[in-house]
Design an enzyme around this catalytic site. Structure first.
Site, PDB file in Angstrom:
ATOM      1  N   CYS A  68      -3.468  -4.383 -30.125  1.00  0.00           N
ATOM      2  CA  CYS A  68      -2.518  -5.283 -29.468  1.00  0.00           C
ATOM      3  C   CYS A  68      -3.259  -6.189 -28.474  1.00  0.00           C
ATOM      4  O   CYS A  68      -3.969  -5.707 -27.608  1.00  0.00           O
ATOM      5  CB  CYS A  68      -1.463  -4.449 -28.742  1.00  0.00           C
ATOM      6  SG  CYS A  68      -0.304  -5.428 -27.800  1.00  0.00           S
ATOM      7  N   CYS A  85       6.790  -3.991 -29.852  1.00  0.00           N
ATOM      8  CA  CYS A  85       6.039  -4.642 -28.775  1.00  0.00           C
ATOM      9  C   CYS A  85       6.326  -6.135 -28.728  1.00  0.00           C
ATOM     10  O   CYS A  85       6.230  -6.818 -29.748  1.00  0.00           O
ATOM     11  CB  CYS A  85       4.552  -4.395 -28.990  1.00  0.00           C
ATOM     12  SG  CYS A  85       3.507  -5.305 -27.866  1.00  0.00           S
ATOM     13  N   GLU A 109      -0.918  -9.191  20.235  1.00  0.00           N
ATOM     14  CA  GLU A 109      -1.778  -8.909  19.081  1.00  0.00           C
ATOM     15  C   GLU A 109      -0.888  -8.703  17.859  1.00  0.00           C
ATOM     16  O   GLU A 109       0.276  -8.349  17.998  1.00  0.00           O
ATOM     17  CB  GLU A 109      -2.579  -7.627  19.321  1.00  0.00           C
ATOM     18  CG  GLU A 109      -3.546  -7.693  20.485  1.00  0.00           C
ATOM     19  CD  GLU A 109      -3.950  -6.304  20.960  1.00  0.00           C
ATOM     20  OE1 GLU A 109      -4.796  -5.671  20.303  1.00  0.00           O
ATOM     21  OE2 GLU A 109      -3.405  -5.850  21.972  1.00  0.00           O
ATOM     22  N   CYS A 159       3.236   0.625 -26.562  1.00  0.00           N
ATOM     23  CA  CYS A 159       2.913  -0.002 -27.835  1.00  0.00           C
ATOM     24  C   CYS A 159       1.738   0.789 -28.401  1.00  0.00           C
ATOM     25  O   CYS A 159       0.733   0.980 -27.730  1.00  0.00           O
ATOM     26  CB  CYS A 159       2.510  -1.464 -27.616  1.00  0.00           C
ATOM     27  SG  CYS A 159       1.642  -2.175 -29.027  1.00  0.00           S
ATOM     28  N   TYR A 168      -9.619  -1.835  12.479  1.00  0.00           N
ATOM     29  CA  TYR A 168      -9.491  -2.857  13.515  1.00  0.00           C
ATOM     30  C   TYR A 168      -9.361  -2.159  14.865  1.00  0.00           C
ATOM     31  O   TYR A 168      -8.452  -1.357  15.062  1.00  0.00           O
ATOM     32  CB  TYR A 168      -8.249  -3.713  13.266  1.00  0.00           C
ATOM     33  CG  TYR A 168      -8.454  -4.747  12.187  1.00  0.00           C
ATOM     34  CD1 TYR A 168      -8.948  -6.011  12.497  1.00  0.00           C
ATOM     35  CD2 TYR A 168      -8.161  -4.455  10.860  1.00  0.00           C
ATOM     36  CE1 TYR A 168      -9.136  -6.969  11.512  1.00  0.00           C
ATOM     37  CE2 TYR A 168      -8.357  -5.410   9.865  1.00  0.00           C
ATOM     38  CZ  TYR A 168      -8.840  -6.662  10.207  1.00  0.00           C
ATOM     39  OH  TYR A 168      -9.030  -7.605   9.232  1.00  0.00           O
ATOM     40  N   LYS A 197       9.068  -6.166  16.583  1.00  0.00           N
ATOM     41  CA  LYS A 197       9.039  -6.074  15.115  1.00  0.00           C
ATOM     42  C   LYS A 197       9.671  -7.276  14.416  1.00  0.00           C
ATOM     43  O   LYS A 197      10.604  -7.883  14.946  1.00  0.00           O
ATOM     44  CB  LYS A 197       9.803  -4.825  14.687  1.00  0.00           C
ATOM     45  CG  LYS A 197       9.183  -3.541  15.182  1.00  0.00           C
ATOM     46  CD  LYS A 197       8.497  -2.843  14.054  1.00  0.00           C
ATOM     47  CE  LYS A 197       8.375  -1.360  14.351  1.00  0.00           C
ATOM     48  NZ  LYS A 197       8.102  -0.584  13.188  1.00  0.00           N
ATOM     49  N   CYS A 217       2.792  -8.007 -29.845  1.00  0.00           N
ATOM     50  CA  CYS A 217       2.198  -7.922 -31.185  1.00  0.00           C
ATOM     51  C   CYS A 217       3.183  -7.457 -32.252  1.00  0.00           C
ATOM     52  O   CYS A 217       2.868  -7.462 -33.430  1.00  0.00           O
ATOM     53  CB  CYS A 217       0.994  -6.983 -31.164  1.00  0.00           C
ATOM     54  SG  CYS A 217       1.481  -5.247 -31.006  1.00  0.00           S
ATOM     55  N   LYS A 267       0.609  -6.649  14.856  1.00  0.00           N
ATOM     56  CA  LYS A 267       0.820  -5.216  14.650  1.00  0.00           C
ATOM     57  C   LYS A 267       0.503  -4.885  13.196  1.00  0.00           C
ATOM     58  O   LYS A 267       1.297  -5.139  12.298  1.00  0.00           O
ATOM     59  CB  LYS A 267       2.267  -4.846  14.983  1.00  0.00           C
ATOM     60  CG  LYS A 267       2.500  -3.351  14.947  1.00  0.00           C
ATOM     61  CD  LYS A 267       3.890  -3.004  15.459  1.00  0.00           C
ATOM     62  CE  LYS A 267       4.105  -1.502  15.475  1.00  0.00           C
ATOM     63  NZ  LYS A 267       3.923  -0.876  14.167  1.00  0.00           N
ATOM     64  N   ASP A 314       0.001  -2.806   9.906  1.00  0.00           N
ATOM     65  CA  ASP A 314       0.773  -1.685   9.399  1.00  0.00           C
ATOM     66  C   ASP A 314      -0.175  -0.677   8.753  1.00  0.00           C
ATOM     67  O   ASP A 314      -0.435  -0.722   7.560  1.00  0.00           O
ATOM     68  CB  ASP A 314       1.792  -2.212   8.379  1.00  0.00           C
ATOM     69  CG  ASP A 314       2.940  -1.242   8.209  1.00  0.00           C
ATOM     70  OD1 ASP A 314       3.003  -0.254   8.965  1.00  0.00           O
ATOM     71  OD2 ASP A 314       3.774  -1.481   7.318  1.00  0.00           O
TER      72      ASP A 314
HETATM   73 ZN   LIG Z   1       1.524  -4.589 -28.738  1.00  0.00          ZN
END
Ligand SMILES: [Zn+2]
Length: 679
Positions: free
Chosen positions: A440, A417, A127, A435, A235, A325, A420, A129, A131
């Site tokens: 923006c 930024c 099956e 920013c 599951y 694993k 912008c 595994k 996580d």
């Molecule tokens: Zn910006």
């Protein structure tokens, strides 16, 4: 006279009977669709249609509360974990498995099995595994009654109320077995994980390191509503009766679980021997990326339960099963540059541009660096060689610098930024630089994506490619404009046809029906995530009440402290945001919230807890106050009615004294809740 009464009684009885059969029919329909959607991943109706059926059932049940049963689909989010999480012993230990880290170790395992079984033929079940976090779900008379986390394997925690919210976990099973237990894995899909972390970034909360931690954290929160919003999956992989396997073959057990309506991973194989196991292992090592969730290997078990018994256990693990694993997915490459992305709140995120490298079958060319502090922690400069790792994130992360580059060049956060040209500011005590231009375009795009996302306004079809076009062409200049879009504006866009435009407009229209907490979290107020939004809506009942409240009043809502209150207050004082709110009101979004009236002796009273109480934990005290209709706030204000003080009470007690608020002890609290007679 007698006849009249009899007829009235008969009619009343008939009404109840009608409601009963309607309720039962609705439940059956809902269960069927839950099964199709959450277990088989094959929905036949839209989310909206499902919600409509659910609402109908909720209404009927509200009119006939005597007909509510614990297995009703409406009861997935109801109770609270009673007293924090109670420790419960497992029927038989849920021990972990030994690991095989390479093919050699897997062959050793197989050799031992062959020797111990003395040459008898045997089969393996392979099956995936997953996580996640192991959990045992208990059923009695066909009803789900309890869920326990793995814990230390002997004793776990009772997470029944939270597990109930997992849609792929059936609340009712008709298999005729009076009592049984299903063990399985609770997981979070990659997509849900990324969304959760993105939200946590915006809220200034720490990120979950991987989907496993996120799933474990989600099943252990004290608010089942949060668990529900995290979209976990269960599951199943073991079916036990009295702690013993229910079938003589593990494979049969999995098939039975499947028949009973549990979600069983379809990617499993009955293997005649080691070579077939190795094939399965290699196949999925190559295909792991196709899966919507993380796997870290495969699990290999002896199929015959009689042979499992014969092989037995070591002190720590069964001798008849092993986790095979996959190697950690790391690779070494060079950081060629560091780019900056602008998020919804204007936060600038540095992203490493990498010399492309293959990690676990995927070519990686970018890795997130989170913020300036992280770059400093890594000691990273442009030109360095680094080890990168892929876990839950689609964007991998840099684990460490493996060798400094030469030449190398330090990274500096830009002062303006990159989108912008607006000014970038890093505020005192913040990890992120932002920013500060509210117009923006990068911020607008992110706000739209957040607004439309699943779990917020659920506007399916409003993805990144579309949002880019909408903003770049000036069709959407503010969130309100989403509700002004027309088919003739949408149809000419790339990858848009008449049909998808209509579908999108229908989704936009439908979003107007979503309840106030969704609208609140859609606004993108800093520190207001889904949980805070629910608590605010519950406490104030309408968006206008929240918008009008001052900082002090806002703290009346559960868990809203000064920092959050300040952020909400500021938000509703910005002319731009007021305009946004008014626009959304005109568009017809829900600004009112039906507050579930809790009746009890403490109704309308706000409590603050401080210090250690003699017998109750803080969670227990909170649960009792809430059960009696009261509210618990995080900080003392003039709106606090009582401060419950225990030993080592701190500044909250001083503040209460200063404000002249009534201070009581645990004994007095219990008297107020009516649980203990005055003495
Ligand atoms: Zn910006």
């Amino acid at each position: 006279m007698f006849l009249k009464v009899a007829i009235a009684l008969y009619n009343k009885q008939r009404m109840i009977t009608d409601a009963k059969s309607e309720i039962e029919a609705l439940r059956k329909t809902l269960r069927h669709h839950e099964y199709l959607y959450y277990v088989l991943d094959k929905p036949e109706i839209t989310d909206a249609e499902y919600d409509q059926l659910m609402r109908k059932l909720q209404e009927l049940e509200a009119a006939h509360p005597e007909l509510i049963t614990p297995d009703s689909p409406t009861q997935r989010v109801g109770g609270k974990p009673r007293e924090g999480f109670v420790k419960v012993q497992h029927s038989t230990p849920m021990l972990s498995l030994d690991n095989a880290l390479n093919e050699g170790e897997m062959r050793d395992f197989d050799r031992r099995v062959r020797q111990l079984l003395g040459g008898a033929p045997y089969r393996y079940v392979a099956e995936l595994k997953l996580d996640g976090l192991s959990m045992a779900a208990h059923y009695r008379e066909g009803l789900f009654v309890r869920a326990i986390t793995r814990g230390d394997g002997i004793v776990g925690e009772d997470v029944t109320e939270n597990a109930r919210t997992i849609r792929s976990l059936p609340l009712r099973v008709s298999n005729g077995i009076p009592e049984f237990e299903v063990r399985g894995e609770v997981i979070m899909n990659r997509q849900a994980f990324e969304r959760l972390n993105a939200e946590r970034d915006q809220l200034g909360l720490s990120r979950f390191a991987n989907p496993r931690n996120a799933a474990a954290g989600s099943i252990r929160v004290l608010e089942p509503q949060i668990t529900a919003s995290r979209r976990l999956h269960f599951y199943a992989y073991f079916l036990l009766i009295n702690g013993e396997p229910a079938h003589e073959s593990h494979w049969e057990s999995l098939e039975a679980l499947n028949r009973f309506g549990f979600k069983v991973n379809p990617h499993r194989r009955l293997c005649a021997g080691l070579e077939e196991v190795l094939d399965f292992y290699r196949e999925w090592e190559g295909r792991r990326e196709e899966l919507p969730y993380e796997i870290d290997g495969i699990v290999v078990k002896i199929d015959s339960v009689a042979q499992q018994r014969q092989l037995g256990w070591t002190a720590k693990a069964p001798r008849w099963a092993i986790a095979f694993k996959y190697a950690a997915r790391q690779a070494e490459t060079v950081v060629e540059g560091i780019e900056v992305q602008v998020g919804r709140t204007g936060a600038l995120t540095p992203v490493a541009r990498l010399r492309p490298v293959e990690v676990g079958g995927v070519t990686v060319s970018r890795a997130t660096l989170h913020n300036e502090d992280e770059i400093e922690r890594l000691g990273l400069e442009i030109g360095d060689s680094v080890i990168i790792e892929r876990s839950g994130d689609v964007i991998p992360k840099v684990v460490r610098v493996s060798s400094p580059g030469s030449p190398r060049q330090p990274f500096r956060m830009p002062s303006h930024c990159p989108v912008c040209g607006g000014k970038v500011v890093r505020e005192e005590g913040e990890v992120a630089s932002r920013c500060i231009n509210t117009n923006c375009p990068a911020r607008l795009k992110e706000s739209i994506l957040h607004f439309a996302s699943r779990g917020v306004m659920d506007i399916d079809g409003m993805g990144e490619a579309l949002v880019d076009q909408l903003v770049d062409r000036g069709l959407v200049k503010s969130l309100v404009d989403i509700y002004k879009l027309t088919a003739s504006q949408l149809i000419p866009l790339e990858r848009m046809g008449k049909k998808s435009a209509e579908k999108l407009l229908a989704n936009i229209e439908r979003s107007k029906q979503l309840p106030l907490p969704r609208v609140l979290s859609a606004l993108g107020i800093r520190f207001v995530g889904e949980r805070t939004a629910v608590l605010l809506a519950e406490a104030f009942g309408s968006l206008d009440a929240i918008a009008a409240a001052d900082v002090e009043t806002l703290q009346r809502a559960e868990e809203v402290g000064p920092k959050v209150a300040q952020s909400i207050y500021q938000f509703f004082r910005e002319p731009r945001n007021i305009e946004l709110v008014e626009g959304l009101r005109k568009a017809g979004l829900k600004f009112e919230h039906k507050v579930r009236k809790k009746k009890g002796p403490l109704q309308g009273l706000t409590f603050v807890l401080t210090g250690t109480l003699p017998t109750l934990t803080r969670e227990e005290a909170k649960a009792r106050i809430e059960a009696a209709g009261g509210k618990v706030a995080g900080s003392v204000s003039k709106l606090t009615d009582y401060v419950v003080a225990g030993e080592k009470a701190g500044s909250k007690l001083d503040k209460a004294k200063a404000l002249g608020i009534k201070i009581i002890d645990e004994q007095q609290l219990l008297e107020l809740t009516g649980e203990r007679a005055s003495s």
